[in-house]
Design a protein around this motif. Structure first.
Motif, PDB file in Angstrom:
ATOM      1  N   GLY A 319      26.044  50.912  43.181  1.00  0.00           N
ATOM      2  CA  GLY A 319      24.560  51.310  42.599  1.00  0.00           C
ATOM      3  C   GLY A 319      23.998  52.512  42.857  1.00  0.00           C
ATOM      4  O   GLY A 319      23.136  52.966  42.445  1.00  0.00           O
ATOM      5  N   ARG A 320      24.255  53.023  44.220  1.00  0.00           N
ATOM      6  CA  ARG A 320      23.732  54.231  44.882  1.00  0.00           C
ATOM      7  C   ARG A 320      24.814  54.923  45.651  1.00  0.00           C
ATOM      8  O   ARG A 320      25.734  54.543  46.092  1.00  0.00           O
ATOM      9  N   CYS A 321      24.489  56.214  45.972  1.00  0.00           N
ATOM     10  CA  CYS A 321      25.345  56.993  46.610  1.00  0.00           C
ATOM     11  C   CYS A 321      24.436  58.000  47.453  1.00  0.00           C
ATOM     12  O   CYS A 321      23.134  58.358  46.981  1.00  0.00           O
ATOM     13  N   HIS A 322      24.957  58.653  48.475  1.00  0.00           N
ATOM     14  CA  HIS A 322      24.155  59.793  49.177  1.00  0.00           C
ATOM     15  C   HIS A 322      24.738  60.992  49.158  1.00  0.00           C
ATOM     16  O   HIS A 322      26.082  61.291  49.404  1.00  0.00           O
ATOM     17  N   VAL A 337      28.747  59.949  50.176  1.00  0.00           N
ATOM     18  CA  VAL A 337      29.032  58.840  50.531  1.00  0.00           C
ATOM     19  C   VAL A 337      28.617  57.677  49.531  1.00  0.00           C
ATOM     20  O   VAL A 337      27.633  57.715  49.152  1.00  0.00           O
ATOM     21  N   ASP A 338      29.297  56.643  49.212  1.00  0.00           N
ATOM     22  CA  ASP A 338      28.957  55.805  48.810  1.00  0.00           C
ATOM     23  C   ASP A 338      29.429  54.259  49.272  1.00  0.00           C
ATOM     24  O   ASP A 338      30.481  54.526  50.056  1.00  0.00           O
ATOM     25  N   LYS A 339      28.986  53.253  48.735  1.00  0.00           N
ATOM     26  CA  LYS A 339      29.294  52.002  49.425  1.00  0.00           C
ATOM     27  C   LYS A 339      30.075  50.927  48.427  1.00  0.00           C
ATOM     28  O   LYS A 339      29.821  49.797  48.721  1.00  0.00           O
ATOM     29  N   GLY A 340      30.649  51.535  47.587  1.00  0.00           N
ATOM     30  CA  GLY A 340      31.417  51.054  46.503  1.00  0.00           C
ATOM     31  C   GLY A 340      32.683  50.308  46.822  1.00  0.00           C
ATOM     32  O   GLY A 340      32.918  50.381  48.131  1.00  0.00           O
ATOM     33  N   ARG A 341      33.556  50.122  45.862  1.00  0.00           N
ATOM     34  CA  ARG A 341      35.027  49.583  46.310  1.00  0.00           C
ATOM     35  C   ARG A 341      35.859  50.679  46.646  1.00  0.00           C
ATOM     36  O   ARG A 341      36.894  50.301  46.808  1.00  0.00           O
ATOM     37  N   GLY A 342      35.359  52.025  46.332  1.00  0.00           N
ATOM     38  CA  GLY A 342      36.581  53.129  46.546  1.00  0.00           C
ATOM     39  C   GLY A 342      37.326  53.211  45.338  1.00  0.00           C
ATOM     40  O   GLY A 342      37.165  52.688  44.280  1.00  0.00           O
ATOM     41  N   SER A 369      38.103  66.775  53.307  1.00  0.00           N
ATOM     42  CA  SER A 369      38.449  65.589  53.615  1.00  0.00           C
ATOM     43  C   SER A 369      37.892  64.681  52.650  1.00  0.00           C
ATOM     44  O   SER A 369      36.929  64.771  51.983  1.00  0.00           O
ATOM     45  N   ALA A 370      38.748  63.701  52.206  1.00  0.00           N
ATOM     46  CA  ALA A 370      38.300  62.685  51.088  1.00  0.00           C
ATOM     47  C   ALA A 370      39.017  61.359  51.528  1.00  0.00           C
ATOM     48  O   ALA A 370      40.211  61.565  51.510  1.00  0.00           O
ATOM     49  N   GLY A 371      38.357  60.294  51.496  1.00  0.00           N
ATOM     50  CA  GLY A 371      39.083  59.011  51.790  1.00  0.00           C
ATOM     51  C   GLY A 371      38.236  57.795  52.011  1.00  0.00           C
ATOM     52  O   GLY A 371      36.886  57.926  51.977  1.00  0.00           O
ATOM     53  N   PRO A 372      38.682  56.446  51.863  1.00  0.00           N
ATOM     54  CA  PRO A 372      37.963  55.218  52.033  1.00  0.00           C
ATOM     55  C   PRO A 372      37.317  55.307  53.417  1.00  0.00           C
ATOM     56  O   PRO A 372      37.897  55.621  54.308  1.00  0.00           O
ATOM     57  N   LEU A 373      36.276  54.721  53.318  1.00  0.00           N
ATOM     58  CA  LEU A 373      35.680  54.087  54.934  1.00  0.00           C
ATOM     59  C   LEU A 373      36.065  52.809  55.131  1.00  0.00           C
ATOM     60  O   LEU A 373      36.618  51.818  54.654  1.00  0.00           O
ATOM     61  N   ARG A 379      34.139  58.597  51.001  1.00  0.00           N
ATOM     62  CA  ARG A 379      33.589  59.539  51.633  1.00  0.00           C
ATOM     63  C   ARG A 379      34.151  60.783  51.235  1.00  0.00           C
ATOM     64  O   ARG A 379      35.410  60.966  51.511  1.00  0.00           O
ATOM     65  N   VAL A 380      33.637  61.831  50.687  1.00  0.00           N
ATOM     66  CA  VAL A 380      34.208  63.080  50.350  1.00  0.00           C
ATOM     67  C   VAL A 380      33.237  64.054  51.106  1.00  0.00           C
ATOM     68  O   VAL A 380      31.870  64.197  51.197  1.00  0.00           O
ATOM     69  N   ALA A 381      33.765  65.017  52.020  1.00  0.00           N
ATOM     70  CA  ALA A 381      33.325  66.036  52.803  1.00  0.00           C
ATOM     71  C   ALA A 381      34.078  67.415  52.773  1.00  0.00           C
ATOM     72  O   ALA A 381      35.201  67.472  52.689  1.00  0.00           O
TER      73      ALA A 381
END
Length: 405
Positions: A319-322, A337-342, A369-373, A379-381
């Motif tokens: 629902g939200r991302c940073h 960064v998001d807290k979803g299911r990836g 870099s990009a990958g699940p937390l 997270r994408v950086a």
């Protein structure tokens, strides 16, 4: 009405003049080459008449460029007639064969393999017959050896020149192929980044509108307005891209076509608002001193954030991302960064979004870099190096600061 004489184009006039000089030199060459041999003094022959006959081959420069095989045949005939025409029969009259060897090397370097073999055989037979017919005693071995070495050296130099030309041609073809591939990848990235985000927003808004069109007409109307605005923006971006691709040079048509500036980090607020309308809230945070960036870095950073938000909307279910954008002294950092299911199927080779982001960062010599937390989410950086500020930019900043004060 009097007829007006239109002068011929300068290029055509120059070509006609060069053609006349070429054939004039070809006609004069036999006379200028045989004249020193006929007029040589029997008592003081010297090497000067022989060198004069060799230098007469300069008249064939134009013919060499047009018809190298014909020039070689003419030179062989003249050099074969030099020993019997000379009043002094000696090894000095084989010096004009140097011009023949130089011309043979040019033929080997520039013509086909078949033409080169014919030229080498013809030159070898002519020189052998001339040397055997007009040389006797110990001079026969010396002159024959020198002529053979000169012939071999000429062929080797010609082959080296041929290989160098072939390598240069292949290198140019390889550079052109690489440039075409790089341009195709750039176009693919631009089209993907422009269309993917907008199509994702349109799909979500269309789904929302279809579900609430009967129960909540105001929400459906808002979704349709969002679809219209996003569609118009996408069409405008595609038009700018197509105009940029069609502009091969300055013309009235290209200048008349609208070509707006490329998007940058200054439009992140609008991008965040569009993403929020699609159902994903965006927390946008800035750090460091914001300043003007080079166009390529500014566009790449914007496209990275845009593609990352598109993935959040389409795949994460969050629902939200940073979104964090940091301006450092020598680098620009971007993090989403998001807290979803990836994302499902994030391994290399699946999809083009992450691949396009990685390519953009690699072209700017940055880190990506990009990958699940570990605790869930994605997270994408990216870190993009910034060039050092120039003196002019510093002066402009100082003037701007003075104006603000």
């Amino acid at each position: 009405m009097d007829a007006t004489l239109i002068p011929p184009p300068p290029q055509r006039t120059y070509a006609q003049l060069r053609s006349r000089l070429t054939w004039t030199g070809a006609v004069l060459y036999p006379f200028m080459a045989l004249l020193p041999a006929v007029s040589a003094d029997r008592l003081a022959p010297g090497i000067l008449p022989a060198c004069g006959s060799a230098l007469a081959a300069v008249l064939l420069v134009g013919l060499v460029r047009r018809r190298p095989m014909a020039a070689l045949v003419v030179t062989l005939l003249v050099t074969a007639l030099l020993p019997p025409a000379a009043k002094y029969h000696g090894p000095v009259w084989f010096v004009p064969f140097v011009a023949v060897d130089i011309l043979l090397g040019y033929v080997v370097a520039t013509r086909t393999l078949r033409a080169s073999v014919v030229a080498v055989c013809l030159t070898f037979l002519t020189q052998c017959l001339t040397i055997l017919g007009f040389t006797h005693g110990p001079n026969l071995i010396v002159i024959g050896t020198i002529a053979l070495l000169a012939l071999v050296t000429t062929c080797v130099v010609g082959l080296l020149g041929r290989e160098r030309r072939r390598y240069a041609t292949e290198l140019r073809s390889h550079e052109v192929a690489e440039a075409i591939t790089a341009e195709r990848l750039r176009i693919a990235r631009e089209l993907h980044d422009q269309v993917a985000h907008s199509i994702g927003i349109i799909a979500i808004q269309a789904g929302v509108g279809s579900r609430v069109i009967e129960t909540q007409p105001l929400e459906a109307r808002a979704a349709l307005r969002a679809i219209e605005a996003t569609s118009r923006e996408t069409l405008s971006g595609l038009r700018r891209t197509l105009v940029a691709l069609r502009r091969s040079g300055p013309s009235a048509e290209s200048e008349a076509a609208p070509y707006g500036p490329a998007p940058g980090l200054g439009e992140l607020e609008r991008l965040a608002a569009t993403t929020t309308d699609a159902g994903v809230g965006v927390d946008l945070r800035w750090s460091g001193q914001r300043r003007q960036l080079p166009p390529d870095i500014d566009l790449s950073a914007y496209r990275i954030v845009q593609e990352a938000l598109t993935n959040v909307v389409r795949h994460s279910g969050a629902g939200r991302c940073h979104v964090s954008v940091g301006f450092g002294e020598d680098e620009l950092s971007v993090e989403i960064v998001d807290k979803g299911r990836g994302m499902r199927g994030t391994e290399p080779g699946v999809g083009f979004g992450i691949t396009g982001m990685r390519e953009r960062v690699a072209l700017l010599h940055g880190e990506f870099s990009a990958g699940p937390l570990s605790g869930g989410g994605f997270r994408v950086a990216a870190r993009l190096p910034l060039p050092e500020p120039t003196v002019a930019a510093a002066d402009d900043a100082g003037v701007a600061g003075a104006d603000v004060r």
